[in-house]
Design a protein around this motif. Sequence first.
Motif, PDB file in Angstrom:
ATOM      1  N   TYR A   1      88.137  12.666  45.380  1.00  0.00           N
ATOM      2  CA  TYR A   1      87.872  11.234  45.426  1.00  0.00           C
ATOM      3  C   TYR A   1      86.428  10.984  45.829  1.00  0.00           C
ATOM      4  N   ILE A   2      85.898   9.870  45.340  1.00  0.00           N
ATOM      5  CA  ILE A   2      84.583   9.413  45.788  1.00  0.00           C
ATOM      6  C   ILE A   2      84.537   7.898  45.677  1.00  0.00           C
ATOM      7  N   THR A   3      83.891   7.288  46.634  1.00  0.00           N
ATOM      8  CA  THR A   3      83.501   5.893  46.522  1.00  0.00           C
ATOM      9  C   THR A   3      82.011   5.938  46.221  1.00  0.00           C
ATOM     10  N   ALA A   4      81.660   5.708  44.981  1.00  0.00           N
ATOM     11  CA  ALA A   4      80.281   5.895  44.532  1.00  0.00           C
ATOM     12  C   ALA A   4      79.435   4.650  44.769  1.00  0.00           C
ATOM     13  N   SER A   5      78.192   4.896  45.125  1.00  0.00           N
ATOM     14  CA  SER A   5      77.227   3.796  45.174  1.00  0.00           C
ATOM     15  C   SER A   5      76.891   3.415  43.740  1.00  0.00           C
ATOM     16  N   ASN A   6      76.296   2.258  43.565  1.00  0.00           N
ATOM     17  CA  ASN A   6      75.882   1.833  42.225  1.00  0.00           C
ATOM     18  C   ASN A   6      74.921   2.847  41.603  1.00  0.00           C
ATOM     19  N   MET A   7      74.099   3.471  42.450  1.00  0.00           N
ATOM     20  CA  MET A   7      73.125   4.439  41.950  1.00  0.00           C
ATOM     21  C   MET A   7      73.790   5.723  41.458  1.00  0.00           C
ATOM     22  N   GLY A   8      74.944   6.080  42.027  1.00  0.00           N
ATOM     23  CA  GLY A   8      75.553   7.361  41.718  1.00  0.00           C
ATOM     24  C   GLY A   8      76.576   7.369  40.603  1.00  0.00           C
ATOM     25  N   VAL A   9      77.017   6.202  40.159  1.00  0.00           N
ATOM     26  CA  VAL A   9      78.121   6.137  39.191  1.00  0.00           C
ATOM     27  C   VAL A   9      77.822   6.937  37.924  1.00  0.00           C
ATOM     28  N   LYS A  10      76.622   6.833  37.380  1.00  0.00           N
ATOM     29  CA  LYS A  10      76.292   7.530  36.130  1.00  0.00           C
ATOM     30  C   LYS A  10      76.389   9.046  36.293  1.00  0.00           C
ATOM     31  N   LEU A  11      75.937   9.563  37.426  1.00  0.00           N
ATOM     32  CA  LEU A  11      76.035  11.001  37.698  1.00  0.00           C
ATOM     33  C   LEU A  11      77.484  11.453  37.658  1.00  0.00           C
ATOM     34  N   TYR A  12      78.356  10.729  38.357  1.00  0.00           N
ATOM     35  CA  TYR A  12      79.760  11.138  38.459  1.00  0.00           C
ATOM     36  C   TYR A  12      80.493  10.991  37.129  1.00  0.00           C
ATOM     37  N   GLU A  13      80.192   9.924  36.406  1.00  0.00           N
ATOM     38  CA  GLU A  13      80.808   9.756  35.090  1.00  0.00           C
ATOM     39  C   GLU A  13      80.381  10.890  34.153  1.00  0.00           C
ATOM     40  N   ALA A  14      79.099  11.230  34.162  1.00  0.00           N
ATOM     41  CA  ALA A  14      78.593  12.307  33.302  1.00  0.00           C
ATOM     42  C   ALA A  14      79.222  13.643  33.675  1.00  0.00           C
ATOM     43  N   TYR A  15      79.542  13.811  34.937  1.00  0.00           N
ATOM     44  CA  TYR A  15      80.147  15.060  35.415  1.00  0.00           C
ATOM     45  C   TYR A  15      81.619  15.162  35.033  1.00  0.00           C
ATOM     46  N   GLY A  16      82.257  13.997  34.776  1.00  0.00           N
ATOM     47  CA  GLY A  16      83.661  13.992  34.376  1.00  0.00           C
ATOM     48  C   GLY A  16      84.586  13.219  35.288  1.00  0.00           C
ATOM     49  N   PHE A  17      84.051  12.579  36.316  1.00  0.00           N
ATOM     50  CA  PHE A  17      84.886  11.740  37.175  1.00  0.00           C
ATOM     51  C   PHE A  17      85.351  10.530  36.380  1.00  0.00           C
ATOM     52  N   LYS A  18      86.581  10.104  36.627  1.00  0.00           N
ATOM     53  CA  LYS A  18      87.169   8.956  35.937  1.00  0.00           C
ATOM     54  C   LYS A  18      87.429   7.838  36.940  1.00  0.00           C
ATOM     55  N   HIS A  19      87.284   6.609  36.475  1.00  0.00           N
ATOM     56  CA  HIS A  19      87.580   5.449  37.315  1.00  0.00           C
ATOM     57  C   HIS A  19      89.082   5.336  37.541  1.00  0.00           C
ATOM     58  N   ASN A  20      89.463   4.927  38.739  1.00  0.00           N
ATOM     59  CA  ASN A  20      90.866   4.667  39.055  1.00  0.00           C
ATOM     60  C   ASN A  20      90.956   3.196  39.432  1.00  0.00           C
ATOM     61  N   GLY A  21      91.449   2.398  38.512  1.00  0.00           N
ATOM     62  CA  GLY A  21      91.513   0.954  38.725  1.00  0.00           C
ATOM     63  C   GLY A  21      92.441   0.526  39.840  1.00  0.00           C
ATOM     64  N   ASN A  22      93.275   1.432  40.340  1.00  0.00           N
ATOM     65  CA  ASN A  22      94.209   1.085  41.408  1.00  0.00           C
ATOM     66  C   ASN A  22      93.673   1.390  42.795  1.00  0.00           C
ATOM     67  N   PHE A  23      92.475   1.899  42.897  1.00  0.00           N
ATOM     68  CA  PHE A  23      91.928   2.249  44.212  1.00  0.00           C
ATOM     69  C   PHE A  23      91.604   0.985  44.994  1.00  0.00           C
ATOM     70  N   LEU A  24      92.162   0.881  46.164  1.00  0.00           N
ATOM     71  CA  LEU A  24      91.970  -0.264  47.045  1.00  0.00           C
ATOM     72  C   LEU A  24      91.545   0.234  48.420  1.00  0.00           C
ATOM     73  N   GLN A  25      90.891  -0.612  49.177  1.00  0.00           N
ATOM     74  CA  GLN A  25      90.506  -0.276  50.545  1.00  0.00           C
ATOM     75  C   GLN A  25      90.939  -1.391  51.474  1.00  0.00           C
ATOM     76  N   TYR A  26      91.252  -1.020  52.702  1.00  0.00           N
ATOM     77  CA  TYR A  26      91.580  -1.976  53.750  1.00  0.00           C
ATOM     78  C   TYR A  26      90.609  -1.738  54.894  1.00  0.00           C
ATOM     79  N   TYR A  27      89.901  -2.776  55.282  1.00  0.00           N
ATOM     80  CA  TYR A  27      88.888  -2.661  56.338  1.00  0.00           C
ATOM     81  C   TYR A  27      89.410  -3.237  57.637  1.00  0.00           C
ATOM     82  N   PHE A  28      89.106  -2.606  58.738  1.00  0.00           N
ATOM     83  CA  PHE A  28      89.459  -3.123  60.068  1.00  0.00           C
ATOM     84  C   PHE A  28      88.291  -3.842  60.669  1.00  0.00           C
TER      85      PHE A  28
END
Length: 156
Positions: free
Chosen positions: A129-156
């Motif tokens: 898993y990774i939470t990518a910065s806007n700058m890093g998304v292209k690197l991870y996509e090119a490497y083969g990482f796929k988006h998971n539209g169900n990923f959610l976060q809960y902040y305290f």
Amino acid sequence: MDIVYKKLTENELDQIIEMRINQLTEEYTSEGKTVPENVDLKKSLMDFYTKNMAAGTYVSWLAFDGDKIVGTSGMSFAEKPPYFTCPTGRLGILSSMYTDPDYRRMGIATQLLDRVVKEARDYGCGTIYITASNMGVKLYEAYGFKHNGNFLQYYF
């Protein structure tokens, strides 16, 4: 320029903590956020690195140009109940991917990513898993990482 790759040791922790804080500051400000003034991450980061490196649940690879660290990567390991696409239940959580602005677009991030992905594979992880910065998304996509539209976060 001869870039050398080495695993993080306790000798580099002070430098890595400074770089991590610089990375987070760069990401926050590039997204229009204001860095909180009342948060001092130095002690928390030192505690995290020291504890998790000793436990074998965190590994980091660094890129050096001479004595200067010009790139970082990190992989934390966690477990959850196994599931079909991750029958070991072991997860890699990618973080701390950062390349000095003067060294970007030279393949350093890809080399670091290769090394920590291998660490996750060797650990028995079925998923990273990774939470990518806007700058890093292209690197991870090119490497083969796929988006998971169900990923959610809960902040305290």
